[in-house]
Scaffold this motif. Structure first.
Motif: not given
Length: 548
Positions: A74-93
């Protein structure tokens, strides 16, 4: 941006020096805020549903899935995009997601200081910062898209106040609109309210200017220029997002998940009654009424101080106060559906800002001194809850850390990032990681699916095993319908799911809304009973394997 209420200490400094000092102070406060938030952070991964929706949604996006098309949300994609980018850079945690969350909160508190410092003496700006930080630390709703939405709202407000102070600088409106456009990607509902209020404020400010000038000229040209600047900023940010979504997701899915379901179903199954100040603890109920006190003082201030010689000189204050009061009122109405403190944090921060501005601008008469005393009492009362919450949470964490049978350190769960998980969840995760190879999918459901409140979405993220269905989030009036349950069944069969985990911790929790009403649809429960057998259970978790 010029000072509205000048501060004597800065009276000998040029405007550039004052602005540089404010930015330096805000930067220092950001560092202090971040340190406090990080030191006092929650050390447990217990928000299975809300934080799980964000963390696992970002992980699915990182793996190539598209929200709304490949998973229901139900949420817009902004938070998913931001955190996915951070996971890409620093690992999924989870620790990466919470570091992002803490940085956003620190930025909110320091930006609240900066905005207030441009309108009031520094002591009032420090009050805005301290109160905002107290509440941002107390509301431990990590990953919540409302937090970045609040930051973007404040940035837009900062530029818009610049326009209110100097209508000749139209670029401030473009920047205000630009950040409204970015806000759409995080909370499109809040963005619509900010746009509406800023549009009304533009009309009111320019119309008042033309009436004050008493000229025969019409304000329409200036209104069109200002409105076009605001809308152009929005378009620059929103159009790329729209192109991405429309090119990737069917229009029916977008409308159903972002517009129709939140507007028609969500209020029925998630609404809660507004807390009464006459029931239970006054200390616990007062935060729900704090903004009413500040808005009432604001009305009195505007009505009683309009002839004040002091405020006549600084008329911009009244425009800022009108703007903030209207925005707070609309955002509060949005929060009425589910009035938890975590859903009111944006209202609180904006109210601290408004209260500080009004307090600083109060005339020196005895009547207004009494009004200032009312504000002082209200701010002190608002400080009680977060301070007590910090103390209570510290005791809770110490108790859990001292109990060797309850929490399990997350050394075996890389994505927990050093946070602690409960023993029953950890046992179920250990089983899944031992018996389900990477790449094979699972399903995490509830003990029953004819009535659903929430499910453990975080389990997918921590176990590093993906959902076999697009419905990793089970929502009332969604997972309880025959069509969705049949889709889940089809997905379990198509993906040859061998292991199913059921979380029963929320099965008997009842809220005073329609989520407590059974749909009497048992397709999924009957399918699981027929095709899977229980092979283990610890606490609120049981795990099932497919029958031979």
């Amino acid at each position: 941006m010029q000072d509205v209420i000048p501060e004597n200490k800065f009276g000998v400094l040029p405007a550039e020096a004052r602005e540089k000092w404010r930015w330096t102070s805000a930067a220092l406060l950001f560092g202090v805020s971040l340190a406090i938030l990080w030191i006092l952070r929650d050390r447990f991964a217990f928000n299975y549903y809300d934080e799980g929706v964000i963390a696992y949604g970002a992980q699915r996006l990182l793996q190539g899935d598209v929200p709304y098309r490949d998973f229901w949300v139900l949420y817009p994609p902004g938070q998913f995009l931001a955190i996915a980018a951070l996971f890409k850079l620093f690992g999924s945690s989870l620790i990466v997601e919470r570091a992002w969350d803490s940085a956003l909160r620190a930025a909110i508190a320091s930006l609240g200081y900066l905005i207030t410092a441009r309108l009031t003496p520094r002591r009032y700006a420090l009050l805005t910062w301290a109160m905002s930080l107290l509440w941002l630390q107390a509301i431990r709703f990590y990953g919540y898209p409302l937090i970045p939405a609040l930051l973007l709202t404040l940035v837009s407000i900062a530029f818009f106040i610049g326009f209110l102070q100097n209508r000749a600088i139209v670029r401030n409106l473009f920047m205000a609109g630009l950040f409204i456009g970015v806000l759409v990607a995080f909370r499109h509902d809040i963005a619509s309210y900010v746009f509406l209020v800023e549009g009304l404020a533009i009309f009111a400010a320019l119309l008042i200017d033309y009436r004050a000038a008493r000229s025969g000229a019409r304000p329409w040209r200036s209104l069109l220029t200002a409105g076009a600047a605001l809308c152009a900023g929005i378009a620059v940010a929103v159009l790329p997002l729209l192109v991405y979504l429309l090119a990737s997701v069917p229009m029916t899915d977008l409308l159903e998940q972002l517009i129709v379901f939140p507007a028609t179903v969500y209020p029925l199954v998630r609404s809660l009654p507004y807390p009464s100040i006459f029931r239970g603890s006054l200390e616990a109920a007062f935060p729900y009424y704090f903004h009413f006190v500040v808005l009432a003082v604001t009305v009195f201030f505007v009505a009683g101080a309009k002839h004040s010689a002091r405020l006549h000189k600084y008329s911009h204050v009244r425009r800022v106060v009108f703007f903030l009061a209207l925005l707070i009122g609309l955002l509060f109405l949005k929060s009425l559906v589910r009035p938890g403190l975590e859903h009111l944090i944006h209202v609180f921060v904006l109210t601290f800002l408004l209260g500080a501005v009004v307090w600083a601008a109060l005339p020196g008469s005895s009547l207004f001194q009494l009004v200032g005393l009312v504000l002082a009492i209200a701010f002190c009362a608002m400080a009680i809850y977060p301070l007590d919450a910090v103390r209570t949470e510290f005791k809770r964490q110490q108790k859990l850390l001292a109990d060797p049978t309850n929490p399990l350190r997350s050394g075996v769960l890389p994505r927990a990032g050093g946070l602690l998980v409960r023993a029953d969840q950890a046992a179920a995760i250990d089983y899944v990681r031992a018996h389900v190879p990477p790449g094979e999918k699972i399903f995490v459901g509830n003990g029953r699916h004819d009535k659903v409140l929430l499910n453990d979405v975080l389990f997918y993220f921590l176990s590093e095993r993906d959902s076999a269905t697009r419905y990793h989030e089970l929502h009332p009036r969604q997972a309880t319908t025959a069509s969705v349950q049949q889709t889940i069944i089809d997905d379990l069969e198509d993906q040859h799911v061998r292991v199913v985990v059921l979380y029963v911790g929320a099965d008997f929790v009842r809220e005073p809304n329609e989520s407590a009403i059974s749909s009497h649809v048992t397709l999924l429960d009957d399918f699981l009973k027929k095709n899977y057998q229980v092979v283990g259970q610890v606490g609120n978790y049981r795990w099932l394997e497919k029958r031979n």
